[in-house]
Design an enzyme around this catalytic site. Sequence first.
Site, short mmCIF file in Angstrom:
data_model
loop_
_atom_site.label_atom_id
_atom_site.label_comp_id
_atom_site.label_asym_id
_atom_site.label_seq_id
_atom_site.Cartn_x
_atom_site.Cartn_y
_atom_site.Cartn_z
N ASP A 3 10.86 4.29 12.47
CA ASP A 3 11.70 3.29 13.13
C ASP A 3 13.06 3.08 12.45
O ASP A 3 14.09 3.39 13.02
CB ASP A 3 10.94 1.96 13.34
CG ASP A 3 10.16 1.49 12.13
OD1 ASP A 3 10.29 2.09 11.05
OD2 ASP A 3 9.42 0.49 12.25
N ASP A 48 0.85 -1.19 0.00
CA ASP A 48 0.00 0.00 0.00
C ASP A 48 0.88 1.24 0.00
O ASP A 48 2.09 1.16 0.25
CB ASP A 48 -0.94 0.01 1.21
CG ASP A 48 -0.25 -0.50 2.45
OD1 ASP A 48 0.92 -0.09 2.68
OD2 ASP A 48 -0.85 -1.29 3.20
N ASP A 82 1.33 4.94 1.53
CA ASP A 82 0.93 5.90 2.55
C ASP A 82 1.47 7.27 2.20
O ASP A 82 2.54 7.40 1.59
CB ASP A 82 1.46 5.47 3.92
CG ASP A 82 0.91 4.12 4.33
OD1 ASP A 82 -0.21 3.77 3.90
OD2 ASP A 82 1.60 3.39 5.07
P1 ATP Z 1 4.72 -3.23 5.57
O1 ATP Z 1 3.59 -2.34 5.17
O2 ATP Z 1 5.51 -3.83 4.49
O3 ATP Z 1 4.30 -4.21 6.59
P2 ATP Z 1 5.70 -0.79 6.69
O4 ATP Z 1 7.07 -0.38 7.10
O5 ATP Z 1 5.05 -0.03 5.61
O6 ATP Z 1 5.79 -2.33 6.34
P3 ATP Z 1 3.52 0.04 8.28
O7 ATP Z 1 2.98 -0.54 9.53
O8 ATP Z 1 2.67 0.14 7.07
O9 ATP Z 1 4.81 -0.81 7.96
O10 ATP Z 1 4.09 1.45 8.67
C1 ATP Z 1 4.34 2.50 7.74
C2 ATP Z 1 5.50 3.35 8.21
O11 ATP Z 1 5.23 3.92 9.48
C3 ATP Z 1 6.81 2.61 8.38
O12 ATP Z 1 7.51 2.47 7.19
C4 ATP Z 1 7.53 3.47 9.41
O13 ATP Z 1 8.10 4.59 8.78
C5 ATP Z 1 6.41 3.93 10.29
N1 ATP Z 1 6.20 3.02 11.42
C6 ATP Z 1 5.36 1.96 11.48
N2 ATP Z 1 5.40 1.36 12.68
C7 ATP Z 1 6.29 2.07 13.40
C8 ATP Z 1 6.75 1.97 14.73
N3 ATP Z 1 6.34 1.00 15.54
N4 ATP Z 1 7.66 2.89 15.16
C9 ATP Z 1 8.08 3.88 14.34
N5 ATP Z 1 7.68 4.02 13.08
C10 ATP Z 1 6.79 3.14 12.61
MG MG Z 2 2.95 -0.23 4.92
#
Ligand code: ATP
Ligand code: MG
Length: 450
Positions: A148, A68, A70
């Site tokens: 993160d 997705d 964001d």
């Molecule tokens: P995926 O969607 O592939 O599972 P993602 O990194 O996109 O991985 P999401 O949960 O969609 O994970 O989070 C989007 C973004 O928000 C991350 O890339 C990161 O920048 C931030 N993020 C998410 N969770 C955390 C966290 N626990 N602490 C700090 N930043 C976070």
């Molecule tokens: Mg994501």
Amino acid sequence: MIRQLISRVFGRGPGKPAVVPSARHGIRREAISNGSRRVVETLQDSGYEAFVVGGAVRDLLAGIAPKDFDVATDATPEQVRRCFRRARLIGRRFQIVHVTMGQEIVEVTTFRGHHDQRDGPRAQTDAQGRVLRDNVFGSQKEDAARRDFTVNALYYDPVAETVTDYHHGLDDLERKTLRMIGDPATRYREDPVRMLRAVRLAAKLDFVIDAGTQRPIGELAGLIENVPPSRLFDEMLKLLTSGHSLKCLQRLRAEGLHHGLLPLLDVIVEQPLGKRFVTLALENTDRRVREGRPISPGFLFATLLWNEVLARWEALKAGGERPIPALHEAMNETLDAQAEKLAITRRVASDIKDIWAIQPRFEVRSGKRPYGLLEQPRFKAALDFLLMRAESGETDAALGQWWQDFLDADGPKRVAMLLEQTPAAPKKRRHRKRKPAANAAEVESEGETH
Ligand code: ATP
Ligand code: MG
């Protein structure tokens, strides 16, 4: 070296981000979804800053298709909402806006600010340092510092086609390294789920976890116990459906992170039969995810916890309980024990129970009951489960094959199959009793217990 070179080429000063042109990062604006592109354009046209951010940018740069897209912006949620016809404010811990663009829902977040500024508002934390509420808005720079890993803090502007990089995320992508922004131990204390994210993302991207990022995990693994069970369920589901579940679970075990999640898993994978079954289940799940087929959380958790159910079921039967009530008791005990750590949602728990409860019913292959079983909504999942039990050696392969054939057969063939299995007439039966097939005897006696 590389960092210095990049700083020189792109004019990065202290605290200033590198703004990298498309010639170097290689992302083309066509690679991002229409919806997210239109959201960014609309926000920019209204005078706000807006970028595609996070996992999508990381995945595109790593050559993986993003799940997705964001968007992050300096507009407040209310301002975002006013820019779009179909937009809704959601979220508790973080307030975000869901913008609907055609079929797509784009998640838009406002840049988050620091919560440790001396004169700014402080985030609420618990005794272990875990952040409880966090709705302070800030600049893009602050937002980047709050993310993160460095590779998750890259901002793509599809209009200018630039990537903004505050924390050397592009370098880490090239080095295939997952590195925490800031002091890793502090960041894990703020949110212990980051330890699980490290494991999951490293497996997904095939990256190494930087030594400094990895080091505190062993010591802080216990903090996972402090995370609300519903959040752990969400994260575990992400991990198990990542297409790399086997690798992730092995890594979780190696890091000592599994204790608070699936405490039962520890026991399970230590038993040879359990290990084989769980491994098969995870391989099967990973294959399905990679082939783009749907996977059911109920099925997945049913497999992970099955050996625990079996063990309890055996113990209860040995204690003199009748098989079916014993099975239901074993199922409930297993799910209750699990629920203390990781809250399996009620719907998923009911799927799990359906799959388990059907298992002994496969033993009955005569009369009308097999037709009734075919009508069960969870029949197909229960059969897949049975086939996996057979493959792991826990149950007779012929039984699974029979049901698969029965499912595929037409009406007359089904009748014939049932007749073949029907207990023989009294005379023949006496004959058979002298030389009973182990299975036939089991099937007959099981049949009577239902
Ligand atoms: P995926 O969607 O592939 O599972 P993602 O990194 O996109 O991985 P999401 O949960 O969609 O994970 O989070 C989007 C973004 O928000 C991350 O890339 C990161 O920048 C931030 N993020 C998410 N969770 C955390 C966290 N626990 N602490 C700090 N930043 C976070
Ligand atoms: Mg994501």
